[in-house]
Structures are given as structure tokens and as C-alpha cells.
Design a protein around this motif. Sequence first.
Motif, PDB file in Angstrom:
ATOM      1  N   GLU A 141     -18.844 -46.488  11.302  1.00 23.49           N
ATOM      2  CA  GLU A 141     -19.754 -47.082  10.324  1.00 23.49           C
ATOM      3  C   GLU A 141     -19.869 -48.590  10.512  1.00 23.49           C
ATOM      4  O   GLU A 141     -20.823 -49.206  10.057  1.00 23.49           O
ATOM      5  CB  GLU A 141     -19.288 -46.732   8.903  1.00 23.49           C
ATOM      6  N   VAL A 156     -25.374 -47.494  -0.221  1.00 31.06           N
ATOM      7  CA  VAL A 156     -24.646 -46.628   0.706  1.00 31.06           C
ATOM      8  C   VAL A 156     -25.298 -45.256   0.626  1.00 31.06           C
ATOM      9  O   VAL A 156     -25.438 -44.716  -0.460  1.00 31.06           O
ATOM     10  CB  VAL A 156     -23.167 -46.514   0.285  1.00 31.06           C
ATOM     11  N   PHE A 157     -25.749 -44.745   1.756  1.00 24.07           N
ATOM     12  CA  PHE A 157     -26.385 -43.433   1.695  1.00 24.07           C
ATOM     13  C   PHE A 157     -26.204 -42.704   3.018  1.00 24.07           C
ATOM     14  O   PHE A 157     -25.486 -43.193   3.902  1.00 24.07           O
ATOM     15  CB  PHE A 157     -27.860 -43.557   1.298  1.00 24.07           C
ATOM     16  N   HIS A 158     -26.800 -41.543   3.151  1.00 21.00           N
ATOM     17  CA  HIS A 158     -26.552 -40.704   4.321  1.00 21.00           C
ATOM     18  C   HIS A 158     -27.848 -40.333   5.014  1.00 21.00           C
ATOM     19  O   HIS A 158     -28.840 -40.065   4.365  1.00 21.00           O
ATOM     20  CB  HIS A 158     -25.783 -39.448   3.907  1.00 21.00           C
ATOM     21  N   ARG A 166     -22.999 -41.831   7.352  1.00 20.43           N
ATOM     22  CA  ARG A 166     -23.134 -42.760   6.222  1.00 20.43           C
ATOM     23  C   ARG A 166     -23.675 -44.083   6.735  1.00 20.43           C
ATOM     24  O   ARG A 166     -23.214 -44.571   7.765  1.00 20.43           O
ATOM     25  CB  ARG A 166     -21.772 -42.945   5.565  1.00 20.43           C
TER      26      ARG A 166
END
Lengths: 856, 355
Positions: free
Chosen positions: B145, B223-225, B209
Motif C-alpha cells: 500500500e 481509504v477505499f478498495h 486498498r
Amino acid sequence: MLVPLSWLHDFTPLDTDPTDDVAVRALAEVLNGLGLVVEGIEPAAGGPDGVVLARVLEIAPIEGLDRVRRVLVDAGRAAPVEIGCGAWNFAVGDVVPLATVGAVLPGGRVIARRSLRHVVSDGMLCSPAEVGLDDDAEGLLVLASTGRPDAPLPPGMTPGQPLGDYLGLEPDVVYDLAIEANRPDCLSIAGIARDLAAKLGLPFEVPSPRLEESGPPAAELAAARIDAPQLCRRLTGRVLTGVSVLASPVRLARRLRLAGMRPINALVDASNYVMVELGQPTHPYDLDRLAGGRITVRGARRGEELVTLDGQLRALGLATRGEGTGGELEEAVIVDGEDRPVGIAGVMGGADSEIGESTTQVLLEAAEFEARAIGRAAKRLGLRSEASIRFERGIDPLGVDRAADRVCELIVEAHRAAGAPLPVVAPGRLDACAEPYRPRRLTVRTERANALLGTELDAEAIAGYLRPIGFLAEPAGGDPLAGAEGFSGAGAEGGGAGGLLAVTVPSFRPDVTREVDVVEEVARHYGYEHIARTERRSPAIGRLSGRQAERRLLRRLAASTGAHEAWTASMVDPDEHSRLVESKLLVGVANPMAREESVLRAHLLPGLLAALRRNAARRYGSVRLFEVGHVFTAPGVGAALPAEREHLAIVLAEEGDSTVDAVHTWRLLAEGLRLAPEGYALEPLGEAAGTLALGAHPTRSAEVVVSAPTTGLGAVGVVGEVDPDVLATFGIAAERSVGWILLDLDALLVLPRRSPLARPVSPYPSSDIDLAFSLDEATPAAALERALAAAAGPCCEWVRLIDVYRGPGLSEGSRSLTYRLRFSAADRTLTDAEVGELRAGCIAAVEAALPAKLRG
Amino acid sequence: MRPVPDHEQIELTRAELDRLVAGATGRLAGCASGEELEAATSEVLGRGSALSAMHRALAQVAPEERPALGEAINAARRAIEEVVERLRSELSVRQRAARLQADRLDLTEVLPSRLPGHLHVVTRVWEELEDVFLGMGYEIAEGNEVETDWYNFTALNIPPDHPARSMQDSFYLDHGGGESVLLRTHTSPVQVHLLERGELPVYAIVPGRVYRRDTADASHLPVFHQIEGLVVDRGVSFSDLAGTIDAFVRAIFGSGVASRLRPAYFPFTEPSAEFEITCTICGGAGCRTCRRTGWIELGGCGMVHPAVLEATGVDSETWTGFAFGFGIDRLALMRHGIEDLRTFVENDVRFLSQL
């Protein structure tokens, strides 16, 4: 970008009726299909019905009323109309809008006859807001001032004439378009019209401005120079003298408003109008307020300041990187003849040289600034203007002169429309050119275009899509296509599909730099919807990697214990987090949204405890949660990136949960993964316990460690309870115990697994023996179990702890552990004598190796 | 009941045998329990019974009468044994019924027990998407990430000064010197890692992510996917991209949902497109959700920009490819009728345990 339909019509003959919803939506679909995505459609009404022009004949007080006066107007009827009016900004001879009885104003207000004392008000005189032209509601809309009730009216103006007719207000519709960053040409009405016309097969033309020049040449009145060629390629200027600062014609002002801009005065409006229309920002300076009547572009110097048009003091020349590299990283500023900044080039002008009421001479600047320099400046100053957005993406270098001329044309027109004396446009332009524009030429292979798109277009078809959007496309030399016959002969030669095209990119498409960019243009105008859909199969077999399959398994095993999967924040509060993890291990976010989200999580426990706390506050404190996610710690010496690991954490906070439940859960996970029991061990937390054990209860937790020392992995995780002090820190009632498992997946998933080979089971009867030992409290039961298992030999099916006893009959500091062992042999029934021997062997081994004693 | 006769005195006649059978039957039938029945059985059939006495008396009978009488005695014994068998069986049925009755339990009065927990909605949609692409033969690639500027931007044809890398959009990390390091703003850095691996062709998806500097609201989280796909092979075309999008859209949403592409701009693809699918709310008829268009936007896609291939050492003349990407969270919202993305990070157990 707000785009009034009527404005597009200036460039291409669209037949869309703005009042026909179906047609309006159909055009929106065409725009979408071009990648000019319609985000909104807003209809704009024409002039309000029942509102007419009226000339003020007489103004008189009404006895007993302070704020309302009696006004007689000529509304084109046989007799003057009597009106009660509360506005004070008009005089006898002015022409104003009159809403007649029965008129419905844009806000929905219906005008009725009213009586005020002895005055009968037969309608209402209107403000710009009341007729829907502006949000100005202070006073009437004064359309003309003639000074006397019988003075001649400006041309084209008659009392009683509908306001809409006079203003030329037709019903319109405004498309709100999202323009992608690669289409600077479409940050203009003309550019959008070009794309639309090409798609719809309509003619397209940008009319050339018509200017009458007179008087002394511009170069005698002012001067322009470029001192920073890396920041500005071209600087040009027009000079106008004898200008008046007046309001823009209503029709132009309305268009600006529909395009989302506020009309200010005819000079500024003309500049803004042209920016929207042609995409070229320009800036008008009050020439009398420019020292030396000259402008120069140079890099800003450290310490320079400027008050911009918005009244803000801007500090310039503060670029932190690249000092001493020639200044190309600094903002470009426009300075006057005394080297004083008068504007931030391409971003915003200075307040000192702004057009004001007293302006009579204008220097109009039009330039091509370096796109990246403007982008950097706008970013650093936090000042993105309509101009900077356009420069940043790239303006049309060949459109600079036309835009300057067009502004002049509009300024002259505004004077003409208001009946004011016309300004003089000085002959010629100020012109400084650092780098003349050279068109970009690309070779486009028909074959390549077709291969990329999956189409079967010939060279002529490709050229046909490109030409209407301004690309010159000719058969390239050295190719069978190149010949006197051009395309017409191409098909016959059989070279159509393999032909090369020499493509000249139009000056307004700085984004097109490679063959593939041209291919995209072909695809856009061919229509994405016409490209066939083909299936392409992967030659590989799709399967999860071992890690992915086991992560899925772990999630399901965790959930099978009743734990719900949570998703907690990756960016966390440094204060809260540092209660658990040493600050020097934390990775900070340079530009966090808030201080509470300014470090990356190094541990999953704080997030899960916060989730627990939140649920507890909602009376759902009895809960089990788990999470799988990345954690980050500061990089080691020489490492570029923070250490990033994937962890699994489970908090067991149901009523009664404790270390025991954590151990049960650990066993479930270990069994699910088929871990080899000899491959790991649960060791009490020692002084050397690592980061994984942070927050674990010191005496009721164990580290999961790798047994085989050669692997060198160390700790895999921790199993036990959360330290009660940590619970208290996170606001969780201290009287409860919370079970806790934390596992590092990178370490866990490389632990040795049990052999996949099946062992035969014995068909012969088995025998059990139970052995109770008293064992020193300091020695873990696991040691006893290991000793038993080792001594029991190959006939032992299992060793199982069946009872733990503490109490009378045992010496201080020890407890009794009872193990059951089951024995069987693969080839026979074990005899009593054999079992007796095994029993004795086990006892002897344990007593020899450990401070343990068989209990009688 | 008659007094127990002195068996030795019993007359060995057929009439006496019949009486004996009748008497035994009555005696047995009076038994209420298994124990009683067994006691009575040994009384009427055992060694001390009248029947046994008769059998012994047979020796005194004249030889010519013996077979017939012997047969009669055996018949009497069989008759009594049958009665015993019948009564045993009847008693066993009654006893079982009584035991079952005593054991009766109302299953609806059982107290609640612990149920399995739930995977997060996002995880479930994530895995479902993975499964669709596994079925299409794609590998699942993953990455860190935290990334360097090169992987997140430069190699993806997003040069310095590109608006997409502005501080407003990305979270940079505090790092002393060297290349700037940031939380990846998309899963695309994994594309670069995949291509750098140098093993072609590539058919991969990358779920993960990602981070953008957006204020949290109903439709945004910082914050997301995301999931994205990358295909690089010989002769891959835009029409392959369009067909692939159609295929997975149908696999995910069902055969009634179609897809369409419209031009868009992404620095790392050229030509680029947004892809839209039939509005899942109105089925394409036009509603508020789809702004009356019948279509809703799902994600972005395009042909891999040759600059991206070149940056990773892949020959862009020989190899071409496409990429696509969309939000996992938004799909989870759509699928479960959730109105606010923030629900996902609240971790309220009443939400987590629902789906």
C-alpha cells in the motif's frame, strides 16, 4: 464547463431546439459519446412575458408615504401609466422594465393592480433580479438614460417593446460538461462546437474578428518584452485608447452569466467572454497605471509581493526546489517599466493596474505561458483561476492573436451598443516571441490503428475522421498511397489497410504527441459504440496463490469462532497509537487530513479496541471482531519504504472471554492450516518479546514462536489476553478480560505443515493409560506433554491433558496434571506387559527430565 | 386364580393340557412389566412348571400313546411361547413410548447459541469479483500500500507537475530524503511491478486498498478498495477490451446487464474510456439514480499507454494490452442497498452481523 447551446450555434448550425427536451437530451448523448461528459442540463428561459420597456416621464412623492413614489411612464400606450415605485436609482428620461398587470416574473410572482393612497399602481418597475437577469435586486434595471422625457431614445429601443425582444433573450439551455485534462481545446465554446460539428457532419467556422485600426501604432504607445523565455513563449498586446468603462450589452452579459461568470464591465467582460469562447485568457491593464507603459515577463524574485485582483497579498518567488537553476521553477510575473510586478502571469492580475472607473487607455495582454510553470505557480499560491486552468493544460499558440483581436472587437461593439463614443484600436500589435510555434507532425500507420482498435478502416476513412477536427492527414511519402491520385487510388493499389498517413496535429491539441493519441481521435469520431466486441481468453488457468487461499481460509476460520470482520482505519491518531507502539517506529503522513489521522497504523490492536469501545457505547460490548490488514513501521537503515506486513488480529470480547478462548481459537486456526505441532511453540512472554506482543497481558499471553531455529523467523504472533492497562487506556471497562490473537501472516504461512500423506489406522484394540504428575508451576505443561510424547514412542496415538488440579495434597508452587495416552500397534494387540512397560518408560522419562513427580 | 397344583399329580390328558395353556396365557397376560413377564414366563415354562412336569410324566405313559401326547405337550409349549413373545414385544413398544414421552423436548425453547461471525461486505464482494476473474483465467496480483513516486506515478505516464499527483489528492509520507513515498492512490503500481517481472503475457487482476485525500462523506472515503485488470499480450485490441468488459459485467451482474464505453482520459491508457452498465435500479428505463440515462458509470479502462510499457521495458510494438478498474466498495453499496460508505468503517456489530 458551462456551455450555452446558443453560443455553440455561433460556430456551427445545430438544429437543436432548446425547448425540446428530447432533442436537448439527444445532443447530450452526442456530447457524452465524444467524451465531453454532460453532468447537468439547465434550461434558461427567454425574456419574461408581460415585461415591456417604459420611459420615465415624471417622478412625484406620494403624500404620507416616505419610501414609495408615484412614477408616470410611457409604455407605448395612448396614455401614460401610473406606478407606485420604491426604488430610487433612476431619473426622468430613463428607460426601465415595466411588468404589466398579469405578467408572471421568473420567480413565479404574478403582477396585480394595487392601490397606494390615491395612486393606482398599474404594474411594477423591475430590478435586474426581478426580470431574472442578475442577482442584483438593489434598484431598477436602467436600460438607458436620456436625461429628458422627450430626448431621442437609443436606436432599436421603443416604449412598450417586450423586454426579451429588446435584449434578444431567446430560450436557451446550458450543458454542464466535464472536460478531461487532455482536452484543453474543449475549455472553449468553439472547441466543443468543432468536435460536435465533426461528429454531426456539420460545417464549422470561427469567424475572424473585424477591427478598424487608427491613430498612432501600438508600438509607439506601449511595449512588451519576454525576459524569461522558459516561462513564456509569446507575449502580444493590443492598445485601445478613448475607452469608457461601461456595462456590457445585455445579451453578452447574459451569456457570461449562463457560462457561470459574473459580468463586471465591458472591458473585463470582453476578456472573460473571449476566454470562454476561444479558450485564450487575456488580461486588460489600465495603460495609464503601468509605469513606462510597458510590460515584461520574467521569473519572480524571492521576497517580491503583489496584491492580486481578489485583494490578497501574495508572496512570490518562494519556490523551494531548484534554486539557481535559472528560475524556471519560479512563478512568471508581469512587471511594468519600473520592474514592479503588476500581475502573476497566467494566474491573476494585480489590483494596482486593474481596470477602474477612470480607465481610458487599455493595454490588452495575450500570451502563451509555459503550461507547467503556470500549474506550479497556481498550486503553490493555492490560486487556481479560470485562466490558470487553461494555461496549465495548454492554450492554442496560433489562437493568441485572434483572441486579442476578438476582445478588441467586443469592446468596440459594447461602446457602439451603448451609444458611447467608439474607442480607437491602435494599429498593430506589441509582439515578443521567444519561440515560434512549430506544428507537430506524426506518422500514423493504418495497420497499427486497426490493430489497436480492432477495426478495419482504410487510410481514407481515418483521414476523414481527422480532418474535421483540424488534423491534416495526407498519404505519407515512400508508401504506395503517395501519388497524384492520393486516396482515390489507394484502394485499387491494395495498400489501403497498410498505408501510412502523415498527420499534422492542430495547434490547439498539445495533448496529441504520439501515434496512439491520433488513434484515440479516430476511435472517438468513429464512435466507441461501433467498435466490435471480441472475446479474448487467457491462456492460463486461474487459481488463487497459496497465500491467497490461506488468507481466505483464515478469514473463515476466524469468523467460525463468532468473530465479525471489521475494517478499521489505516491512518490513526499518533497519541493513541504511541501508547502501544514506540513513536520512533511510527510512519508519519506528511499531509494528513487531521492530526487524529496522521500516522500509519503499526498494529491492529488500537483500531479493534476503538471498534470495541464504539460498540460497547451502543450496548453491544459483548462481541468478537477480527481484521486482516496491512501495518507499517518505519524503514530500517537504507530501506526506501516502510516495513509493510499483513496481520490477522482477533479480539474476543464476548462475556466471559479470556485467554482460554484465545487458545481455543489459536488451536482452531492451527488445525485449519494443518500446522505441524512440532513446528511452533507457545512461549511465555519474555523480556525480549517483540512488537507483535505489544499490548498483550504479560502473564496471561504467549508468543507463538517458530520451533526450528534455522528458519530465523522468530515470532509469528501472540495469543492471550489484552493487557488490562491497555484496555483502560482505550476506555474499556477494566473488570473484563479480552482475549487476543495477533498473527503475522508472512511468518505464519511459512510454518511447516503436517505431512499430506495418510497414516493407516490400527485395526487392533487400543489401550489407555492415565498418568497424573505434580509439576512445578514454573515449568510449562507443554514441556511435560512433549516429554510424554517423546517417551511414548510410535505406538502412541495421542497424549491428551485431561485434568488440572491445584489444592490440598500438593506441595506449594506445583499443580497436578493428568494426561491420558492411547496406545495401539499396527500389527497386533498390545499385551498388558507391553503397555506396562510403556507406562513405566513414560514415568521414568518425565521424572528424569522435569521437576515432576508421578502422583500415587 | 387356582392354587398352584401339585404337578406330579397332574393327569396327562389333552383336556388337562388345554386347561394348562389357558391358565398360562391368563397368567402371562396379567403381567404389567418386563420383570413380571419374565418371572411369569419361567413359572409357566421353567423346570418347575406344570408343563415340565407333564413332560416328565410322559415316561409313564404307554409307549403307543407317547408320540401323540408328546406332540400335544410340545404344541402347548409352543402356544405359550408364542404368547410370551407377543407380550414381550407389546411391552417393549409401550415402554419405548413411555420413555420417549418422558424425553420430549420443545426445540424452540433452546437458548440462543453463538453463531459464526460474518466476513465484511467488502471482503465478500472482493472475493466474488476475484472468483469471476479466476474463472476467466486471470491471476490475482497483490502489492504494497506504500509505494514510491515512480511506481504510483512516473512509470504510469504521470510525469511531475501532472495535476493527478497534486498534494491535494495523495497522502505523502514523512521520509527523510530520497524519492517521495506515498500511500498508493490506485492499484495501478502493481501493473508496473507485473510488467517489470518480464513474464508475458499477463492476464491479472489487482484488488486492493487505496488512498486519496478526500473528505469522508456518503460517497467518498479517504481509504477505499479498488480492483483493476491488466492484460498484455500480442495483438490485444480495444475491441478485446470492450468484449472483456461485457463478459465480466454479465458475470457479475447477470445477463440482463449490458455495458458501453465512452471516451475518457487517463494518463496510463490511450485510447481511454469510462465504462457504464445498465442501471441496476431501473433496468435501463431511466430513473433518478442514473439521471434518466438508463446507464450508471462503473469504472475506467483503456489500452495500456505505450509509455507505460516502455517505462517497464516491454516492447510496445510487439505487445499491446488493456487495463480496467473500478471500486469494490461502491459495488458493495449497490449490491446491498447501503446508502453511506461510512457505514463500512463504523464497525457497528449490528451492521457487520447483518450481511
